[in-house]
Design an enzyme around this catalytic site. Structure first.
Site, PDB file in Angstrom:
ATOM      1  N   ASP A  67       0.804  -1.221   0.000  1.00 31.81           N
ATOM      2  CA  ASP A  67       0.000   0.000   0.000  1.00 31.81           C
ATOM      3  C   ASP A  67       0.839   1.274   0.000  1.00 31.81           C
ATOM      4  O   ASP A  67       2.065   1.234   0.177  1.00 31.81           O
ATOM      5  CB  ASP A  67      -0.967   0.004   1.205  1.00 31.81           C
ATOM      6  CG  ASP A  67      -0.323  -0.520   2.486  1.00 31.81           C
ATOM      7  OD1 ASP A  67       0.911  -0.421   2.624  1.00 31.81           O
ATOM      8  OD2 ASP A  67      -1.046  -1.040   3.341  1.00 31.81           O
ATOM      9  N   ASN A 136      -7.735  -3.392  14.277  1.00 30.12           N
ATOM     10  CA  ASN A 136      -9.094  -3.703  13.814  1.00 30.12           C
ATOM     11  C   ASN A 136      -9.081  -4.870  12.820  1.00 30.12           C
ATOM     12  O   ASN A 136     -10.032  -5.071  12.086  1.00 30.12           O
ATOM     13  CB  ASN A 136      -9.750  -2.459  13.190  1.00 30.12           C
ATOM     14  CG  ASN A 136      -9.004  -1.964  11.951  1.00 30.12           C
ATOM     15  OD1 ASN A 136      -8.013  -2.562  11.533  1.00 30.12           O
ATOM     16  ND2 ASN A 136      -9.476  -0.887  11.355  1.00 30.12           N
ATOM     17  N   HIS A 138      -7.368  -5.246  10.183  1.00 27.03           N
ATOM     18  CA  HIS A 138      -7.134  -4.990   8.765  1.00 27.03           C
ATOM     19  C   HIS A 138      -5.822  -5.651   8.340  1.00 27.03           C
ATOM     20  O   HIS A 138      -4.928  -5.863   9.158  1.00 27.03           O
ATOM     21  CB  HIS A 138      -7.162  -3.485   8.423  1.00 27.03           C
ATOM     22  CG  HIS A 138      -6.017  -2.664   8.900  1.00 27.03           C
ATOM     23  ND1 HIS A 138      -6.082  -1.303   9.082  1.00 27.03           N
ATOM     24  CD2 HIS A 138      -4.738  -3.004   9.239  1.00 27.03           C
ATOM     25  CE1 HIS A 138      -4.918  -0.855   9.488  1.00 27.03           C
ATOM     26  NE2 HIS A 138      -4.094  -1.856   9.595  1.00 27.03           N
ATOM     27  N   GLU A 143      -9.827  -2.214   5.398  1.00 28.08           N
ATOM     28  CA  GLU A 143     -10.521  -1.962   6.651  1.00 28.08           C
ATOM     29  C   GLU A 143     -11.747  -2.873   6.767  1.00 28.08           C
ATOM     30  O   GLU A 143     -12.206  -3.428   5.751  1.00 28.08           O
ATOM     31  CB  GLU A 143     -10.937  -0.482   6.699  1.00 28.08           C
ATOM     32  CG  GLU A 143      -9.784   0.509   6.552  1.00 28.08           C
ATOM     33  CD  GLU A 143      -8.892   0.637   7.789  1.00 28.08           C
ATOM     34  OE1 GLU A 143      -8.735  -0.346   8.539  1.00 28.08           O
ATOM     35  OE2 GLU A 143      -8.330   1.728   7.994  1.00 28.08           O
TER      36      GLU A 143
HETATM   37  P1  PGA Z   1       1.969  -1.714  12.526  1.00 28.35           P
HETATM   38  O1  PGA Z   1       0.771  -1.777  11.507  1.00 28.35           O
HETATM   39  O2  PGA Z   1       2.953  -2.709  12.053  1.00 28.35           O
HETATM   40  O3  PGA Z   1       2.484  -0.307  12.419  1.00 28.35           O
HETATM   41  O4  PGA Z   1       1.389  -2.045  13.863  1.00 28.35           O
HETATM   42  C1  PGA Z   1       0.310  -3.028  11.100  1.00 28.35           C
HETATM   43  C2  PGA Z   1      -0.883  -2.823  10.226  1.00 28.35           C
HETATM   44  O5  PGA Z   1      -1.628  -1.858  10.437  1.00 28.35           O
HETATM   45  O6  PGA Z   1      -1.080  -3.641   9.313  1.00 28.35           O
END
Ligand code: PGA
Length: 240
Positions: A67, A136, A138, A143
């Site tokens: 992304d 959450n 994701h 999302e």
């Molecule tokens: P993080 O994010 O590694 O910064 O915790 C993980 C994600 O949101 O997929």
């Protein structure tokens, strides 16, 4: 699904680096799906170190990232293009032209999303996809509520994600509200998946992913249907 436990973040990162390293050295040609965020940072550090120490030729490696924020140019220090160069690409000898991320600054984002899926298909698909997981549940920026069939698309980030990512920005208002993300369908097409989760804050999301109902409300739950998923985590009380 396979589960590997690590005693802490460092050990999780080392184990993950070993999995990716073995895949790189064991393949004649490899399309590696890469993730950003805090979770894989140390994995990249260990991986770059191992690759450099063993002098591995990386001309057979192609990378596609999950992304990028909409509106940030590749030069922006908050962009995932920048993150990838800083944390990994500048330290290893993967040909830069083999490294792909969605262009969040593209004038025509619809064209960009379909071109990204076409590019992945042209490469022959992703062999190993590295994933983190959001609180959450994701994966990439898919999302809750995202279609399981989705290809690469433009996403409105949820408030939880904006708050979670605010730590990387000066102020919360600076966090982009949209991103271009590989879809859940795109991720499910990867031949193997390596998901990393670190810290108690991810425990519920990980449990829901492994044991919960397979529902679009829990994007990562789709991975229960994938034939080759390895989870490496330092979170206690997680079982298959
Ligand atoms: P993080 O994010 O590694 O910064 O915790 C993980 C994600 O949101 O997929």
């Amino acid at each position: 699904m396979e589960l590997a436990k690590a005693k802490d973040y460092d050990e999780m990162s080392m184990k993950a680096a070993e999995v990716v390293f073995d895949k790189i050295t064991g393949s004649d040609r490899l399309v590696l799906g890469l993730a950003t965020g805090s979770t894989p940072e140390k994995m990249y550090e260990y991986l770059a170190d191992k690759l450099n120490k063993s002098n591995v030729d990386l001309s057979h490696v192609y990378t596609v990232n999950l992304d990028e924020y909409v509106g940030l140019s590749p030069e922006d220090t908050q962009s995932y293009h920048y993150y990838m160069r800083e944390i990994f690409f500048d330290k290893v000898n993967i040909p830069l032209e083999n490294t792909k991320l969605p262009d969040g600054a593209a004038a025509d984002l619809d064209a960009e999303t379909s071109a990204y899926d076409a590019m992945i298909e042209d490469l022959g698909g992703v062999d190993l996809q590295v994933l983190g997981i959001g609180r959450n549940a994701h994966i990439a920026f898919n999302e809750p509520g995202t279609s399981f069939e989705s290809g690469t698309h433009v996403v409105d980030l949820t408030e939880t994600t904006i708050q979670d990512n605010a730590r990387f920005f000066e102020k919360t208002e600076d966090v982009p509200t949209k991103a271009v993300s590989m879809g859940l369908g795109t991720i499910m097409n990867a031949k193997s998946i390596l998901l990393l989760a670190s810290g108690e804050g991810k425990k519920q999301a990980l449990r829901n992913m492994i044991h919960g109902e397979i529902t679009e409300d829990v994007p990562a739950s789709i991975l229960q249907r994938h034939p080759d998923v390895t989870v490496i985590t330092d979170i206690e009380d997680i079982e298959l």
